[in-house]
Motif scaffolding. Structure first.
Motif, mmCIF file in Angstrom:
data_model
loop_
_atom_site.group_PDB
_atom_site.id
_atom_site.type_symbol
_atom_site.label_atom_id
_atom_site.label_comp_id
_atom_site.label_asym_id
_atom_site.label_seq_id
_atom_site.Cartn_x
_atom_site.Cartn_y
_atom_site.Cartn_z
ATOM 1 N N LEU A 1 7.667 -9.798 7.185
ATOM 2 C CA LEU A 1 6.705 -10.797 7.656
ATOM 3 C C LEU A 1 5.359 -10.582 6.992
ATOM 4 N N ILE A 2 4.893 -11.594 6.275
ATOM 5 C CA ILE A 2 3.531 -11.609 5.744
ATOM 6 C C ILE A 2 2.666 -12.447 6.668
ATOM 7 N N ARG B 1 2.823 -5.561 9.590
ATOM 8 C CA ARG B 1 1.864 -4.789 10.379
ATOM 9 C C ARG B 1 2.100 -3.296 10.225
ATOM 10 N N SER B 2 2.506 -2.890 9.044
ATOM 11 C CA SER B 2 2.738 -1.477 8.779
ATOM 12 C C SER B 2 1.765 -0.996 7.713
ATOM 13 N N GLN B 3 1.523 0.310 7.707
ATOM 14 C CA GLN B 3 0.556 0.897 6.786
ATOM 15 C C GLN B 3 1.134 0.883 5.372
ATOM 16 N N GLN B 4 0.474 0.186 4.484
ATOM 17 C CA GLN B 4 0.860 0.168 3.074
ATOM 18 C C GLN B 4 -0.151 0.996 2.284
ATOM 19 N N PRO C 1 -2.600 0.171 0.294
ATOM 20 C CA PRO C 1 -4.007 -0.223 0.445
ATOM 21 C C PRO C 1 -4.498 -0.210 1.890
ATOM 22 N N GLY C 2 -3.615 -0.032 2.872
ATOM 23 C CA GLY C 2 -4.017 -0.037 4.272
ATOM 24 C C GLY C 2 -3.178 -0.997 5.093
ATOM 25 N N LEU C 3 -3.494 -1.118 6.372
ATOM 26 C CA LEU C 3 -2.782 -2.038 7.256
ATOM 27 C C LEU C 3 -3.109 -3.485 6.900
ATOM 28 N N ILE C 4 -4.408 -3.769 6.697
ATOM 29 C CA ILE C 4 -4.882 -5.082 6.267
ATOM 30 C C ILE C 4 -5.422 -4.924 4.852
ATOM 31 N N PHE C 5 -4.932 -5.753 3.927
ATOM 32 C CA PHE C 5 -5.355 -5.578 2.539
ATOM 33 C C PHE C 5 -5.414 -6.921 1.816
ATOM 34 N N HIS C 6 -6.056 -6.926 0.665
ATOM 35 C CA HIS C 6 -6.187 -8.139 -0.148
ATOM 36 C C HIS C 6 -4.829 -8.472 -0.771
ATOM 37 N N PRO C 7 -4.416 -9.738 -0.740
ATOM 38 C CA PRO C 7 -3.115 -10.095 -1.336
ATOM 39 C C PRO C 7 -3.000 -9.738 -2.812
ATOM 40 N N GLY C 8 -4.117 -9.565 -3.501
ATOM 41 C CA GLY C 8 -4.060 -9.180 -4.907
ATOM 42 C C GLY C 8 -3.406 -7.835 -5.143
ATOM 43 N N TYR C 9 -3.311 -7.001 -4.097
ATOM 44 C CA TYR C 9 -2.647 -5.701 -4.237
ATOM 45 C C TYR C 9 -1.120 -5.824 -4.216
ATOM 46 N N LEU C 10 -0.601 -6.987 -3.824
ATOM 47 C CA LEU C 10 0.840 -7.112 -3.614
ATOM 48 C C LEU C 10 1.693 -6.664 -4.798
ATOM 49 N N PRO C 11 1.378 -7.071 -6.045
ATOM 50 C CA PRO C 11 2.250 -6.644 -7.151
ATOM 51 C C PRO C 11 2.288 -5.138 -7.366
ATOM 52 N N GLU C 12 1.299 -4.426 -6.816
ATOM 53 C CA GLU C 12 1.186 -2.996 -7.075
ATOM 54 C C GLU C 12 1.786 -2.134 -5.977
ATOM 55 N N ILE C 13 2.100 -2.718 -4.812
ATOM 56 C CA ILE C 13 2.572 -1.881 -3.715
ATOM 57 C C ILE C 13 4.096 -1.871 -3.658
ATOM 58 N N THR C 14 4.610 -0.838 -3.074
ATOM 59 C CA THR C 14 6.049 -0.702 -2.848
ATOM 60 C C THR C 14 6.295 -0.782 -1.350
ATOM 61 N N PRO D 1 7.156 -3.547 18.925
ATOM 62 C CA PRO D 1 7.018 -2.721 20.123
ATOM 63 C C PRO D 1 5.691 -3.039 20.807
ATOM 64 N N VAL D 2 5.539 -2.640 22.048
ATOM 65 C CA VAL D 2 4.269 -2.822 22.738
ATOM 66 C C VAL D 2 3.210 -1.962 22.047
ATOM 67 N N GLY D 3 2.073 -2.550 21.729
ATOM 68 C CA GLY D 3 1.025 -1.857 20.999
ATOM 69 C C GLY D 3 0.978 -2.316 19.554
ATOM 70 N N LYS D 4 0.030 -1.785 18.799
ATOM 71 C CA LYS D 4 -0.144 -2.180 17.397
ATOM 72 C C LYS D 4 0.861 -1.442 16.528
ATOM 73 N N LYS D 5 2.111 -1.821 16.636
ATOM 74 C CA LYS D 5 3.175 -1.153 15.895
ATOM 75 C C LYS D 5 3.723 -2.105 14.854
ATOM 76 N N PRO D 6 4.468 -1.592 13.879
ATOM 77 C CA PRO D 6 5.047 -2.492 12.859
ATOM 78 C C PRO D 6 5.993 -3.533 13.447
ATOM 79 N N VAL D 7 6.077 -4.654 12.779
ATOM 80 C CA VAL D 7 7.039 -5.696 13.142
ATOM 81 C C VAL D 7 8.441 -5.141 12.907
ATOM 82 N N ILE D 8 9.297 -5.254 13.915
ATOM 83 C CA ILE D 8 10.659 -4.721 13.802
ATOM 84 C C ILE D 8 11.539 -5.667 12.991
#
Length: 234
Positions: free
Chosen positions: A16-17, A84-87, A89-102, A222-229
């Motif tokens: 989910l983006i 909603r998971s830590q990547q 560049p961080g939890l919230i990041f600029h879409p320009g980082y997308l090609p560089e992240i795994t 999950p309840v709380g600021k957890k990643p989307v399952i």
């Protein structure tokens, strides 16, 4: 006597983006096109939703999007979260980082999300049931979010990159725009019964929307600021 399978259930996963943008944000078209480029080569099915919030409000802003800006710690646009998971560049990041992240998240999930719906074109009414199964025990609680998004909305857009020296468009194609949420911004609490869940809504699509361009999206956390399952759309 209750027999429990020792092998945990696993289900195909969709990413989910959650994209934060706005029609007065001149840098946001670059963010949108970065997501388009990423999805052309993405190996895992990915659902994209756009919140018109995080920079300024416009005609497509809804209060639930603004509530999520606060809940997720969004500080500007263009920005996004992936599951909603830590990547890198961080939890919230600029879409320009997308090609560089795994994307480190697994391709399977411990919960499924299924959407069954009916639609009557004359009344524009939908009946929607979101259900699924789980490997978690029945005492666990989760948050289920359900929304309606609309594609191909034509409107104005500030643009510092592609507007041919004009800095704005009068007719810009806004995509995957969240138009309404059927649940609370952070999701409705659901409880498992026999390691399964199900919830139903009725919703009437407003006359000014193009029904053929609309999708229903559901995702579970999950309840709380957890990643989307897991997530799904129809």
């Amino acid at each position: 006597t209750v027999k429990v399978n020792d092998v945990p259930l696993t289900f195909d996963r969709k990413h989910l983006i959650e994209h934060f943008t706005g029609d007065q944000c001149g840098y946001c078209p670059y963010g949108m096109y970065s997501i388009v480029d990423y999805l052309e080569t993405a190996k895992t099915p990915t659902i994209w939703v756009s919140h018109h919030a995080g920079f300024s409000t416009d005609q497509y802003t809804i209060k639930e999007s603004q509530e999520l800006v606060s809940a997720l710690g969004v500080s500007g646009a263009p920005s996004m979260a992936m599951n909603r998971s830590q990547q890198e560049p961080g939890l919230i990041f600029h879409p320009g980082y997308l090609p560089e992240i795994t994307i480190a998240d697994a391709k399977t999930a411990a919960m499924s999300v299924n959407i069954a719906h009916t639609y009557d074109a004359s009344s524009r009414k939908m009946d929607i049931t979101v259900s699924g199964e789980s490997s978690f025990d029945s005492d666990s609680k989760f948050l289920l979010s359900v929304l309606v998004k609309e594609n191909r909305l034509v409107g104005k857009q500030a643009d510092y990159y592609y507007a041919l020296g004009q800095n704005s468009w009068k007719e810009f194609m806004h995509v995957r725009v969240i138009r309404d949420m059927l649940t609370l911004a952070t999701g409705d609490t659901i409880e498992l019964e026999n390691q399964a869940y199900s919830k139903t809504w009725s919703y009437t699509i407003p006359q000014e929307w193009v029904a053929e361009n609309c999708c229903v999206v559901a995702y579970i956390t999950p309840v709380g600021k957890k990643p989307v399952i897991n997530a799904e759309q129809v």
